[in-house]
Structures are given as structure tokens and as C-alpha cells.
Scaffold this active site. Structure first.
Site, PDB file in Angstrom:
ATOM      1  N   CYS A 214       1.027  -1.322   0.349  1.00  0.00           N
ATOM      2  CA  CYS A 214      -0.155   0.022  -0.213  1.00  0.00           C
ATOM      3  C   CYS A 214       0.862   1.166  -0.583  1.00  0.00           C
ATOM      4  O   CYS A 214       0.041   2.247  -0.008  1.00  0.00           O
ATOM      5  CB  CYS A 214      -1.096   0.293   1.319  1.00  0.00           C
TER       6      CYS A 214
ATOM      7  N   HIS B  71      18.885   1.375  -2.194  1.00  0.00           N
ATOM      8  CA  HIS B  71      16.888   1.253  -2.621  1.00  0.00           C
ATOM      9  C   HIS B  71      16.646   0.074  -1.688  1.00  0.00           C
ATOM     10  O   HIS B  71      15.428   0.282  -0.551  1.00  0.00           O
ATOM     11  CB  HIS B  71      16.647   2.579  -3.197  1.00  0.00           C
TER      12      HIS B  71
END
Lengths: 443, 272
Positions: free
Chosen positions: A71, A120
Site C-alpha cells: 500500500c 534503495h
């Protein structure tokens, strides 16, 4: 993208030759760059991810791929031959799957390559990039995404190694820093607190006053903590209470019956919209004797409050309202932020180490390493033999040395050609990794 | 004698420091080291007591010096044993410094010449002393658990001090553990008193002679009896039980030391 140089015909490797090498590319959006409306639109179900991976596999520009969709983020982690082409492929994919035009995404999308992409994905897996720093779910979500990609066979040597490193780093950060150590959500904080009052929550009865969403969340959290005691729901509209009770296998009572049930309940979570106190000190005081002073824990998440604060002064009764719980977690958020510095250091280390492996996966360093290994063996063996053959002249020795060298050159000729001929195979990194393992080049 | 004495004190003290470090850092290794140090101190202490026992040919509780040393030994031993059963690691922060403190005090108390040796060569007396001391050590730990309970209770109620809140076990656990300690201590106290009565009968010809020590022992026993009774009947648990555990142990200390120092009686013979 690295420039492709044509030196196909020379079997010897010149140091400045740069054959094509897959590049790690990460493109995506997260909660920092994209508003929830956009993330919602982009979010992919597991079937959609499978489908997307199939489409990606057809692209000649993308060698390896996995897709993470939660989400808070939608990201594609790729090993690509040509960055510009791969980016375009992904844009087309989004346009066709989600009917979102590239220009709608321009400000939201970030693209990392090489070291910054490695960093990342390490940070994402370790929950350093999460909305709630250190939340534990993300690692599981990344693992699931990776499993889905492995099942589709869309990952290869580079992503496999990268993801295994990412999981190791995440685990290391979890055990070596306090990043996941303290509660940072209200319902979690309430459960942690309950564990400091009651030794085990397993046989404790929970009384929900009001069938609100917050109450539901807290109960879900309690249930996840293997709580097996009963659940009671008291609600103004009995039917709604009954429905909620049904969901958690509990039973519903009427609001007027609360005082009576204070005898058996241990944890009371209140979240009604009532303007005044629903449970007062006068209701609780006499109950404590009947309870034989077993502790009673009130969690008041209603505004205005449902539980009279004075109850906290009764021995063995504890009242926490929403501000108290908020106070508990704000300190913890600070602690986590401090711990994240330690975590970043661990990530720096891991990025460097992965980068080292990745750089060696190039053809030139691999062949140089292989040549060095063979030369070392030849030299050692030659020295051993020559020491037994005293009658050899210096000239003989030189001739023999030349012979061993050309032997090495001849042996390496075919493999070098094979590795450099990009038409012969699609993904060089597989062969390079294999070769490095076969000759044990990564000490 | 002095070197082993210093060794015991040093071990108990370093163990205390280790437990303090454990409180702050919450690292399991600190607890393990502290536990090891306390165990080493206890073993050295056992050696010391065994040595005295051989010399005196009876249990070394002839004077205040020996008695206190014996009390510290019992405390360390009972903690080491109970720690296994209850995993109440942080209680070491109470037991180790207390044992160390007693031993430092013992160090400064001169060894007065003991009472008549024959008085001590009696099985009932040995039973009486050993059982009472182990029982009192359990009650000392119950007091420590009570203190921890009150600290944790205050931390949760006040909502401000979360230093202890995170580091101490749950209230329920402390309450139940304290109850077990008191139950154990009370049982041993009862048996110890009975063996004492039998000994008194043999030496002085009567079970009970209204000696101040006897009276105070009776009062202490009644306090704990009341505490246990109320817990079962009226639900005295939590905060009140913790306070009672502390009061009860204060009575134990007074019975043990205060009576000797302020009042006179036949027990004085043993604790000069």
C-alpha cells in the site's frame, strides 16, 4: 548504460574494452513521492504481478525482474541491458495494464541505477524507507514479491544474489539495531502495555465498549498475540455489537450490563461516541473487591473520553487514554530514528560488498582473475619442476616459461571468445557467475 | 581468613555492578556474567562457612559476625536457586547488592568469642537455624519482588517514567512470584519455629518462654499468616500484597537484629 564496444575479433582482452553488462535498475513510486490516489491506481494484485512479469520476460531489454506492490509502494527491480529501452518498456506496461499515461507519473516516479538501486532495495527490505520506520511487515512483503518472481523464473543471477543480500541485511539490522524494538502504533503500544500488567494475555477477557474501527484494530492486534480468552462487545445498538462479536467469536452485551461484566473482564477497550463518561469510578471501585483485586486495564481511545480518569487512582486499575498511548509511542519513534543511523551504516557496508561482487561480474575482471589464477598455478608448478632439472640452461628455462604462457593463452582463447560473443547467449552474468564459482575466483 | 572474605565481597560487588549494567543495557550477557559472579561468590562463601564448620565442629552461628555471614550466604543461595525456577533476572539487582552489603557489614563486625560450644551440637538447633535462614532469605526476596512491583506499578500509573516500565517484568508476574516466595518463606519459617520450640524444650525444658525473640518471631509469623490468609480470602494482591511483603520483611529484620540490639533475652547468647 555502458557503451558497447566491438572487439569481437581480438581474443586478448584490452583493459578498456567494456562489453555489455546488465545494469540494475529500480523504478517505482512510494508514499513519499506519490499521493495515495495514485498509489491506489498503480497497485498490482498478485495476478497482475504475474501477468506483468510475463510481459516483461518478452522484452529483449530486460533480463531479470521482480515487482513489489504494497500500500505504500509500487516498485520494479530490474536487471536491464539498455536502460532507456527498459524504462520505455515499463512505461508502456503501466499504460497498458493500468491505463496511466507516462506524463501523469513524471513527478512521482523515481529511477535508481547501480549503487543507488542496490541501496534503495536494501533500505526498503530493512524498513528504513517505510512510512512507519522499522515496521516489520515490509520484509515479508518483499520476500513474497521475490518468491512470486522466482516462481515465474523472472529473476537471475544478479537479482537472486541482490535479494538474498537484502534479506540478510534486513535480518542483521533487525537483530543488531533497535529499529523494530519499540511500539510505534497505538494498538501495538496498548498490547505492549497490557503485557506489562498481565503476564500472559492468553486467558484474559476483553470487553469492547463501542464497536468502532479503532476498537476493532486493537482487538485484531490482541488476537494476533495469541490471546485465547473471551471477547465481549457492548454497544449502543445491540445489533452492531452482535455483528462485531460474531466476527471475533465473542458475545454481545448491552451497555447497561457493563458494571456487571467488569467483574470478569480484564482489558476494557472503549471507543464510543458518547459525550460523557461511560465507565465511572463509582462503577469500578466496588468491583475491585469482587475481582479479588485482579488488575483491570482500561484503554480509552474515545474522544471525548469514555473512562473516568480518576479510575487510574484505584489500586490495581490502570487507565490509558489516547494521549497517554500517543505519548508512549512518540518516544519510541525517536528511538527508532536514532537506531536508523546504525542501520544505515550496516547498509553502507552491504552495498559496498555487493558492488564489489557486481563489478567483478564483468567480463574483463573475470578473465583477468582467471588468467591470474592459471598463471599462478603454472608458475608454482614450473618452479617445482625446474628445481629438479638442474641441467637446464637459462635459455631452456625461458623457452619453457614461454610455452606455459602460450598454453594458458590457448586454453583461455575459446572461453574468452564465448563470453565476449553476446550473440551466443542472452544473459552473460549467468556464465560469469558460473565461471567464478567453477574456478573459485571470489575468495 | 581475610583474603577469602575480600574475594567474596569483591565477587558480590562486581555481580551487583553487572546487574546494574544489565538494568541499563538490557543485554542478556550482562545478566549471565553477573549470575556467574554471584555463583562464584556463593561457592567461595560456601567454602568459608564449611571451613568454619569444621573448626567449630558445629554450625557457625555463634555470634553476630557469623550469623550475618550465614544470612548473606542463604540469601545468595536462595536467589541463585529461585532464579532458575522463575527467570526473575532483574531481582539479582536486589539480591547481589544486599548480600554484598551484609558481607561488608560483617567484615567490620569483630568476631566475638562464641557461646558455649555444647549448646550448638544439637541436631534441632542446626535444623532450626538452617531452615529459618533459608525461609528468611525467601522472605527477603519477596520483599525485593514487592519493591519491584511498587516501582513497576508506579511507572505504569504515572505514565511518565518508562525507564522501569520497559525493563521490569509484568505486574502479574511479580505478584505471583512474590506470592510463591512468601508462601515458601512462611512454610520454612513455620517449620523453623517448630524445630526451635523442640530445641528450647530440650535445652531449657519449655517450648515457649516469652523471650523477646520468641515474641517477635511470633509477630512476624502472624503478619505473614495474615497476608496469606487475606490473599486467599479477600484477594489481597497487587499493590497491597507488595506493601505487606515489605512490612513483613521489616518485621523479620527487627526480629533478627533489632531484638538483639535493643531488647534482651536468651537468644542474645547466640548473637553477641
Amino acid at each position: 548504460m555502458r557503451p558497447l564496444q566491438n572487439n569481437e575479433n581480438s581474443p586478448m582482452i584490452s583493459p578498456n574494452s567494456k562489453p555489455e553488462m546488465p545494469e540494475i535498475l529500480l523504478i517505482g513510486v512510494n508514499h513519499k513521492t506519490a499521493p495515495v490516489e495514485l498509489r491506489e491506481k498503480l497497485a498490482l494484485s498478485s495476478e497482475e504481478i504475474e501477468h506483468a512479469l510475463e510481459l516483461i520476460q518478452q522484452s529483449p531489454h530486460i533480463l531479470e525482474a521482480m515487482i513489489i506492490s504494497t500500500c505504500n509502494r509500487v516498485e520494479a527491480l530490474l536487471a536491464v541491458k539498455n536502460r532507456a529501452e527498459a524504462t520505455k518498456t515499463m512505461q508502456d506496461l503501466i499504460a497498458s495494464l493500468k491505463s496511466i499515461a507516462p506524463h501523469q507519473l513524471t513527478n512521482a516516479v523515481y529511477a535508481h541505477t547501480g549503487e543507488s538501486a542496490i541501496r534503495h532495495i536494501f533500505r526498503v527490505s530493512s524498513s528504513l524507507d517505510s512510512m512507519i520506520l522499522g515496521e516489520p511487515q515490509i520484509l515479508g512483503q518483499v520476500k513474497d514479491a521475490y518468491k512470486a518472481a522466482v516462481k515465474k523464473k523472472s529473476t537471475g543471477v544478479i537479482l537472486n544474489r541482490l535479494m538474498h543480500k537484502a534479506f540478510t541485511v534486513a535480518k542483521r539490522i533487525r537483530t543488531e539495531t533497535g529499529i523494530g524494538g519499540h511500539a510505534v502504533s497505538i494498538s501495538y503500544a496498548a498490547v505492549e502495555l497490557a503485557k506489562k500488567i498481565f503476564d500472559s494475555l492468553e486467558d484474559k477477557t476483553v470487553l469492547l465498549v463501542g464497536a468502532g474501527e479503532m476498537a476493532e484494530l486493537a482487538v485484531e492486534h490482541l488476537i494476533r498475540n495469541r490471546r485465547a480468552g473471551g471477547i465481549l462487545v457492548a454497544n449502543r445498538t445491540f445489533a452492531a455489537g452482535l455483528a462485531l462479536a460474531g466476527r471475533f467469536g465473542g458475545s454481545a452485551i448491552r451497555l447497561e450490563e457493563i458494571s456487571q461484566y467488569l467483574k470478569t473482564a480484564d482489558i476494557i477497550i472503549s471507543s464510543t461516541g458518547a459525550p460523557g463518561y461511560v465507565i465511572t469510578r463509582d462503577m469500578v471501585k466496588p468491583v475491585m473487591r469482587l475481582r479479588k483485586n485482579r488488575p483491570l486495564f482500561f484503554i480509552d481511545i474515545a474522544v471525548p473520553r469514555d473512562i473516568e480518569p480518576e479510575i487510574n487512582r484505584i489500586p490495581n486499575a490502570y487507565v490509558y487514554d489516547i494521549d497517554d498511548l500517543q505519548g508512549l509511542i512518540s518516544d519510541n519513534i525517536e528511538t527508532r530514528t536514532k537506531e536508523s543511523i546504525k542501520a544505515e551504516r550496516i547498509i553502507d557496508e552491504a552495498v559496498l560488498r555487493f558492488q564489489g561482487w557486481y563489478d567483478n561480474l564483468d567480463i574483463v575482471p573475470t578473465i583477468i582473475a582467471l588468467r591470474a589464477k592459471l598463471s599462478a598455478i603454472a608458475e608454482a608448478e614450473f618452479a617445482k619442476t625446474a628445481s629438479l632439472l638442474n641441467h637446464l640452461s637459462d635459455q631452456d628455462r625461458r623457452a619453457l616459461a614461454r610455452m606455459t604462457e602460450s598454453l594458458i593463452n590457448k586454453i583461455l582463447h575459446e572461453p574468452t571468445l564465448f563470453l565476449k560473443n553476446s550473440g551466443a547467449h542472452r544473459n552473460k552474468s549467468v556464465y560469469l557467475d558460473f565461471l567464478r564459482n567453477l574456478f573459485h575466483l571470489d575468495e | 581468613m581475610a583474603p577469602i572474605f575480600i574475594l567474596i565481597i569483591v565477587l558480590y560487588l562486581t555481580s551487583s555492578i553487572g546487574y546494574l549494567a544489565f538494568l541499563f543495557s538490557q543485554k542478556e550477557s550482562f545478566h549471565r556474567i553477573s549470575y556467574g559472579l554471584l555463583l562464584a561468590g556463593f561457592l567461595a562463601h560456601t567454602g568459608l562457612i564449611a571451613y568454619k564448620m569444621i573448626i567449630l565442629e558445629s554450625i557457625p552461628v555463634h555470634n553476630l559476625h557469623q550469623t550475618l555471614s550465614f544470612a548473606a550466604w542463604a540469601l545468595a543461595g536462595v536467589y541463585l536457586f529461585l532464579k532458575y525456577k522463575f527467570r526473575l533476572n532483574i531481582l539479582g539487582l536486589y539480591a547481589a547488592p544486599l548480600a554484598a552489603f551484609i558481607m561488608v557489614a560483617v567484615y567490620w563486625i569483630p568476631e566475638a568469642p562464641g557461646a558455649h560450644g555444647e549448646l550448638f551440637k544439637n541436631l534441632w538447633l542446626i535444623l532450626h537455624v538452617v531452615i529459618i535462614f533459608i525461609g528468611e532469605a525467601a522472605l527477603a526476596l519477596a520483599c525485593g519482588t514487592g519493591i519491584l512491583y511498587l516501582i513497576q506499578d508506579h511507572a505504569i500509573k504515572s505514565k511518565t517514567n518508562r525507564f522501569f516500565h520497559k525493563r521490569l517484568p509484568s505486574l502479574e508476574f511479580l505478584d505471583v512470584t512474590g506470592y510463591v516466595f512468601i508462601f515458601t518463606g512462611f512454610t520454612l519459617l513455620t517449620i523453623g519455629l517448630i524445630t526451635g520450640f523442640i530445641y528450647a524444650q530440650q535445652v531449657w525444658g519449655r517450648f515457649w518462654s516469652w523471650d523477646p525473640k520468641e515474641i517477635w518471631s511470633g509477630i512476624t509469623w502472624l503478619i505473614y499468616a495474615a497476608l496469606l490468609h487475606e490473599r486467599l480470602v479477600a484477594g489481597w494482591r497487587g499493590r497491597r500484597a507488595a506493601i505487606m511483603a515489605i512490612i513483613g520483611f521489616a518485621a523479620v529484620i527487627f526480629t533478627f537484629l533489632g531484638v538483639n540490639l535493643f531488647l534482651e533475652g536468651h537468644h542474645e547468647t547466640f548473637t553477641k
